[in-house]
Write a protein that holds these residues in place. Sequence first.
Motif, short mmCIF file in Angstrom:
data_model
loop_
_atom_site.label_atom_id
_atom_site.label_comp_id
_atom_site.label_asym_id
_atom_site.label_seq_id
_atom_site.Cartn_x
_atom_site.Cartn_y
_atom_site.Cartn_z
N ALA A 1 0.66 -1.20 0.20
CA ALA A 1 -0.26 -0.15 -0.15
C ALA A 1 0.67 1.00 -0.28
CB ALA A 1 -1.21 -0.28 0.90
N SER A 2 1.98 1.26 0.13
CA SER A 2 2.89 2.29 0.23
C SER A 2 2.68 3.31 -1.09
CB SER A 2 4.30 1.93 0.73
OG SER A 2 5.02 0.98 0.71
N TRP A 3 2.97 2.20 -2.07
CA TRP A 3 2.57 2.83 -3.65
C TRP A 3 1.62 3.07 -3.66
CZ3 TRP A 3 8.35 2.77 -5.67
CH2 TRP A 3 8.36 2.31 -5.17
N LEU A 4 0.75 2.93 -3.02
CA LEU A 4 -0.34 3.63 -3.61
C LEU A 4 -0.57 5.14 -2.73
CD1 LEU A 4 -3.68 1.48 -3.14
CD2 LEU A 4 -2.18 2.65 -5.43
N ASP A 5 0.17 5.59 -1.75
CA ASP A 5 0.30 6.80 -0.92
C ASP A 5 1.06 7.32 -2.04
OD1 ASP A 5 -1.24 5.42 0.74
OD2 ASP A 5 0.40 4.74 2.22
N ARG A 6 2.39 6.69 -2.52
CA ARG A 6 3.12 7.71 -2.27
C ARG A 6 2.66 7.63 -4.53
NH1 ARG A 6 9.31 5.65 -3.29
NH2 ARG A 6 10.07 8.17 -4.23
N ALA A 7 1.61 7.30 -4.84
CA ALA A 7 0.67 7.75 -5.98
C ALA A 7 0.49 8.93 -5.75
CB ALA A 7 0.60 6.54 -6.49
N GLY A 8 -0.91 8.36 -4.57
CA GLY A 8 -1.22 9.77 -3.77
C GLY A 8 -1.22 11.27 -3.65
N LYS A 9 0.24 11.00 -3.22
CA LYS A 9 1.21 12.05 -3.29
C LYS A 9 1.20 12.90 -3.92
CE LYS A 9 2.73 11.19 1.39
NZ LYS A 9 3.46 10.23 2.19
N TYR A 10 2.00 12.37 -5.35
CA TYR A 10 2.34 12.83 -6.73
C TYR A 10 1.10 13.46 -6.69
CZ TYR A 10 6.91 11.12 -6.62
OH TYR A 10 8.02 11.24 -6.71
N ALA A 11 -0.50 12.89 -7.34
CA ALA A 11 -1.27 13.35 -7.77
C ALA A 11 -1.94 14.70 -6.54
CB ALA A 11 -2.36 12.79 -7.48
N ASP A 12 -1.93 14.38 -5.26
CA ASP A 12 -2.03 15.67 -4.95
C ASP A 12 -0.97 16.89 -5.01
OD1 ASP A 12 -4.50 14.20 -3.67
OD2 ASP A 12 -2.86 13.73 -1.65
N ALA A 13 0.31 16.49 -5.08
CA ALA A 13 1.04 18.02 -5.41
C ALA A 13 0.71 18.51 -6.61
CB ALA A 13 2.08 17.26 -5.01
N LEU A 14 0.48 17.52 -7.46
CA LEU A 14 0.13 18.31 -8.45
C LEU A 14 -1.41 18.92 -8.41
CD1 LEU A 14 -0.01 19.25 -11.73
CD2 LEU A 14 -0.06 16.82 -12.42
N LEU A 15 -2.44 18.29 -7.74
CA LEU A 15 -3.91 18.91 -7.62
C LEU A 15 -3.92 20.01 -6.60
CD1 LEU A 15 -6.18 15.56 -7.25
CD2 LEU A 15 -5.73 17.75 -9.03
N ALA A 16 -2.57 20.18 -5.57
CA ALA A 16 -2.35 21.76 -5.08
C ALA A 16 -2.38 22.79 -6.01
CB ALA A 16 -1.13 21.53 -3.69
N LEU B 1 -7.34 5.52 -5.74
CA LEU B 1 -9.00 5.63 -4.34
C LEU B 1 -9.54 4.26 -4.61
CD1 LEU B 1 -10.35 8.12 -4.80
CD2 LEU B 1 -9.25 7.95 -2.72
N LEU B 2 -9.18 4.12 -6.25
CA LEU B 2 -9.89 2.61 -6.54
C LEU B 2 -9.43 1.51 -6.01
CD1 LEU B 2 -11.63 3.59 -10.40
CD2 LEU B 2 -12.68 3.35 -8.16
N ASP B 3 -7.58 1.56 -6.67
CA ASP B 3 -6.96 0.76 -5.82
C ASP B 3 -7.11 0.46 -4.78
OD1 ASP B 3 -6.75 0.21 -8.43
OD2 ASP B 3 -4.23 1.19 -8.62
N GLY B 4 -6.72 1.23 -3.98
CA GLY B 4 -6.69 1.09 -2.02
C GLY B 4 -8.19 1.06 -1.73
N GLY B 5 -9.00 0.44 -2.68
CA GLY B 5 -10.76 -0.35 -2.63
C GLY B 5 -11.93 1.05 -1.79
N ARG B 6 -11.61 2.47 -2.55
CA ARG B 6 -12.52 3.43 -2.03
C ARG B 6 -13.04 3.51 -3.02
NH1 ARG B 6 -8.42 6.95 1.13
NH2 ARG B 6 -10.53 8.33 0.91
N GLU B 7 -13.72 3.33 -3.92
CA GLU B 7 -14.78 3.38 -4.76
C GLU B 7 -15.75 4.56 -4.74
OE1 GLU B 7 -14.27 -0.19 -3.58
OE2 GLU B 7 -13.71 -0.74 -4.84
N LYS B 8 -16.45 4.97 -3.35
CA LYS B 8 -17.33 5.76 -3.33
C LYS B 8 -16.29 6.82 -2.92
CE LYS B 8 -20.55 2.95 -0.79
NZ LYS B 8 -21.36 3.09 0.75
N ASP B 9 -15.82 7.25 -2.61
CA ASP B 9 -14.35 8.51 -2.88
C ASP B 9 -14.48 8.63 -4.26
OD1 ASP B 9 -15.14 8.49 -0.09
OD2 ASP B 9 -12.96 6.94 0.76
N ALA B 10 -13.68 7.77 -5.20
CA ALA B 10 -13.16 8.11 -6.20
C ALA B 10 -14.44 8.80 -7.10
CB ALA B 10 -12.89 6.82 -7.31
#
Length: 126
Positions: free
Chosen positions: A86-101, A117-126
């Motif tokens: 899951a650390s790879w998902l966290d890292r991918a999310g940080k890159y996305a968040d940095a660009l979205l900021a 979010l989908l890969d992390g099982g959070r379909e509703k948040d995606a």
Amino acid sequence: MKKTFTGYTFMVLALFTCVAWLGFGGAESSLEEGRKILTREGVTGVPKALEQFDKAIQKDSLLDAAYLEAGQACLLKFELEKRKDASWLDRAGKYADALLAKKPRQSDALVLRAQVLLDGGREKDA
């Protein structure tokens, strides 16, 4: 008055040419090197490619492609490895968040964030 190259102008142009040729160029050269590593090595080259993408971000924090390529590389590592770290998902999310900021409506970053979010099982948040 006719303009001509002076010896000084020629030296400056030669210096810039050498710098570009040696790979000490801008963020784009680091971005391209990261892409080459991924093409050549696939998922095993993700850590080395991320080093290059991070260099590109350090050189030019406005280079959207560096954030996107880094995030996609992290997703690739997560999705293709047998052991889902899951650390790879966290890292991918940080890159996305940095660009979205920087660019809240950047569509590719929104897609990257949704994929995390989908890969992390959070379909509703995606």
